[in-house]
Design a protein around this motif. Structure first.
Motif, PDB file in Angstrom:
ATOM      1  N   GLY A  49       0.811  -1.213   0.000  1.00  0.00           N
ATOM      2  CA  GLY A  49       0.000   0.000   0.000  1.00  0.00           C
ATOM      3  C   GLY A  49       0.844   1.261   0.000  1.00  0.00           C
ATOM      4  N   VAL A  50       1.967   1.220   0.695  1.00  0.00           N
ATOM      5  CA  VAL A  50       2.863   2.375   0.728  1.00  0.00           C
ATOM      6  C   VAL A  50       3.430   2.644  -0.663  1.00  0.00           C
ATOM      7  N   VAL A  51       3.796   1.597  -1.370  1.00  0.00           N
ATOM      8  CA  VAL A  51       4.325   1.746  -2.728  1.00  0.00           C
ATOM      9  C   VAL A  51       3.251   2.327  -3.645  1.00  0.00           C
ATOM     10  N   GLU A  52       2.009   1.868  -3.521  1.00  0.00           N
ATOM     11  CA  GLU A  52       0.917   2.409  -4.331  1.00  0.00           C
ATOM     12  C   GLU A  52       0.711   3.896  -4.042  1.00  0.00           C
ATOM     13  N   GLN A  53       0.737   4.273  -2.762  1.00  0.00           N
ATOM     14  CA  GLN A  53       0.572   5.687  -2.398  1.00  0.00           C
ATOM     15  C   GLN A  53       1.721   6.529  -2.934  1.00  0.00           C
ATOM     16  N   ALA A  54       2.931   6.022  -2.839  1.00  0.00           N
ATOM     17  CA  ALA A  54       4.096   6.756  -3.341  1.00  0.00           C
ATOM     18  C   ALA A  54       4.017   6.927  -4.852  1.00  0.00           C
ATOM     19  N   THR A  55       3.571   5.884  -5.551  1.00  0.00           N
ATOM     20  CA  THR A  55       3.424   5.965  -7.001  1.00  0.00           C
ATOM     21  C   THR A  55       2.368   6.996  -7.366  1.00  0.00           C
ATOM     22  N   ALA A  56       1.247   6.994  -6.661  1.00  0.00           N
ATOM     23  CA  ALA A  56       0.190   7.974  -6.915  1.00  0.00           C
ATOM     24  C   ALA A  56       0.694   9.391  -6.667  1.00  0.00           C
ATOM     25  N   THR A  57       1.451   9.590  -5.604  1.00  0.00           N
ATOM     26  CA  THR A  57       2.006  10.909  -5.302  1.00  0.00           C
ATOM     27  C   THR A  57       2.953  11.364  -6.403  1.00  0.00           C
ATOM     28  N   ALA A  58       3.792  10.445  -6.880  1.00  0.00           N
ATOM     29  CA  ALA A  58       4.735  10.785  -7.945  1.00  0.00           C
ATOM     30  C   ALA A  58       4.003  11.146  -9.238  1.00  0.00           C
ATOM     31  N   ILE A  59       3.013  10.348  -9.602  1.00  0.00           N
ATOM     32  CA  ILE A  59       2.278  10.609 -10.838  1.00  0.00           C
ATOM     33  C   ILE A  59       1.503  11.909 -10.729  1.00  0.00           C
ATOM     34  N   ARG A  60       0.882  12.163  -9.589  1.00  0.00           N
ATOM     35  CA  ARG A  60       0.161  13.424  -9.402  1.00  0.00           C
ATOM     36  C   ARG A  60       1.107  14.610  -9.545  1.00  0.00           C
ATOM     37  N   GLY A  61       2.298  14.508  -8.960  1.00  0.00           N
ATOM     38  CA  GLY A  61       3.281  15.576  -9.088  1.00  0.00           C
ATOM     39  C   GLY A  61       3.723  15.785 -10.524  1.00  0.00           C
ATOM     40  N   MET A  62       3.913  14.686 -11.255  1.00  0.00           N
ATOM     41  CA  MET A  62       4.300  14.796 -12.664  1.00  0.00           C
ATOM     42  C   MET A  62       3.202  15.445 -13.490  1.00  0.00           C
ATOM     43  N   ARG A  63       1.959  15.044 -13.256  1.00  0.00           N
ATOM     44  CA  ARG A  63       0.842  15.650 -13.991  1.00  0.00           C
ATOM     45  C   ARG A  63       0.721  17.134 -13.678  1.00  0.00           C
ATOM     46  N   ARG A  64       0.935  17.514 -12.424  1.00  0.00           N
ATOM     47  CA  ARG A  64       0.907  18.939 -12.061  1.00  0.00           C
ATOM     48  C   ARG A  64       1.968  19.722 -12.825  1.00  0.00           C
ATOM     49  N   ARG A  65       3.098  19.062 -13.107  1.00  0.00           N
ATOM     50  CA  ARG A  65       4.177  19.712 -13.852  1.00  0.00           C
ATOM     51  C   ARG A  65       3.958  19.655 -15.351  1.00  0.00           C
ATOM     52  N   GLY A  66       2.878  19.007 -15.784  1.00  0.00           N
ATOM     53  CA  GLY A  66       2.556  18.961 -17.198  1.00  0.00           C
ATOM     54  C   GLY A  66       3.118  17.775 -17.947  1.00  0.00           C
ATOM     55  N   VAL A  67       3.594  16.746 -17.240  1.00  0.00           N
ATOM     56  CA  VAL A  67       4.104  15.549 -17.903  1.00  0.00           C
ATOM     57  C   VAL A  67       2.926  14.815 -18.536  1.00  0.00           C
ATOM     58  N   SER A  68       3.090  14.411 -19.783  1.00  0.00           N
ATOM     59  CA  SER A  68       1.996  13.767 -20.524  1.00  0.00           C
ATOM     60  C   SER A  68       1.778  12.338 -20.045  1.00  0.00           C
ATOM     61  N   TRP A  69       0.561  11.829 -20.349  1.00  0.00           N
ATOM     62  CA  TRP A  69       0.266  10.432 -20.028  1.00  0.00           C
ATOM     63  C   TRP A  69       1.143   9.500 -20.852  1.00  0.00           C
ATOM     64  N   GLY A  70       1.526   9.920 -22.040  1.00  0.00           N
ATOM     65  CA  GLY A  70       2.425   9.116 -22.857  1.00  0.00           C
ATOM     66  C   GLY A  70       3.784   8.946 -22.197  1.00  0.00           C
ATOM     67  N   ASP A  71       4.317  10.049 -21.655  1.00  0.00           N
ATOM     68  CA  ASP A  71       5.610   9.970 -20.970  1.00  0.00           C
ATOM     69  C   ASP A  71       5.508   9.159 -19.681  1.00  0.00           C
ATOM     70  N   ILE A  72       4.406   9.329 -18.948  1.00  0.00           N
ATOM     71  CA  ILE A  72       4.208   8.546 -17.727  1.00  0.00           C
ATOM     72  C   ILE A  72       4.097   7.061 -18.075  1.00  0.00           C
ATOM     73  N   GLY A  73       3.344   6.760 -19.123  1.00  0.00           N
ATOM     74  CA  GLY A  73       3.227   5.373 -19.561  1.00  0.00           C
ATOM     75  C   GLY A  73       4.581   4.778 -19.922  1.00  0.00           C
ATOM     76  N   ARG A  74       5.411   5.563 -20.626  1.00  0.00           N
ATOM     77  CA  ARG A  74       6.740   5.071 -20.988  1.00  0.00           C
ATOM     78  C   ARG A  74       7.552   4.780 -19.733  1.00  0.00           C
ATOM     79  N   GLY A  75       7.444   5.642 -18.723  1.00  0.00           N
ATOM     80  CA  GLY A  75       8.155   5.412 -17.464  1.00  0.00           C
ATOM     81  C   GLY A  75       7.678   4.172 -16.734  1.00  0.00           C
ATOM     82  N   LEU A  76       6.395   3.871 -16.887  1.00  0.00           N
ATOM     83  CA  LEU A  76       5.816   2.692 -16.238  1.00  0.00           C
ATOM     84  C   LEU A  76       5.953   1.432 -17.087  1.00  0.00           C
ATOM     85  N   GLY A  77       6.371   1.598 -18.342  1.00  0.00           N
ATOM     86  CA  GLY A  77       6.494   0.456 -19.230  1.00  0.00           C
ATOM     87  C   GLY A  77       5.170   0.004 -19.816  1.00  0.00           C
ATOM     88  N   VAL A  78       4.215   0.944 -19.928  1.00  0.00           N
ATOM     89  CA  VAL A  78       2.902   0.628 -20.488  1.00  0.00           C
ATOM     90  C   VAL A  78       2.524   1.705 -21.503  1.00  0.00           C
TER      91      VAL A  78
END
Length: 98
Positions: A49-78
């Protein structure tokens, strides 16, 4: 107030080393739990659960900075679509209850 560039050192990319240290700590926890009582397995499982929360926090921060879903997907391997389908809910955390 602005910060003088000469006074602020450039931040090195330290995330891989930090993540490696966290993985080592988690593996050590697993070994300790292996030598402990079965009730302690719940503590180890709580790390998921801690890892899931940390991942959500990281993704939320990236989206706030304007990182695209395509770039996030590439980082996640999806794909972009898979990343959005799995993690789009994190953006609603910024808007409060509906």
């Amino acid at each position: 107030m602005s910060v003088k560039p000469g006074l602020t050192p450039k931040r090195e990319r330290e995330i891989p080393e930090y993540a490696a240290m966290v993985r080592r700590v988690n593996m050590a926890l697993g070994r300790r739990v292996g030598d402990a009582d079965v009730e302690d397995l719940a503590e180890l499982l709580a790390m998921r659960g801690v890892v899931e929360q940390a991942t959500a926090t990281a993704i939320r921060g990236m989206r706030r900075r304007g990182v695209s879903w395509g770039d996030i997907g590439r980082g996640l391997g999806v794909t972009r679509q898979a990343a959005h389908a799995a993690w789009a809910w994190v953006e609603s955390l910024d808007h409060g209850p509906r």
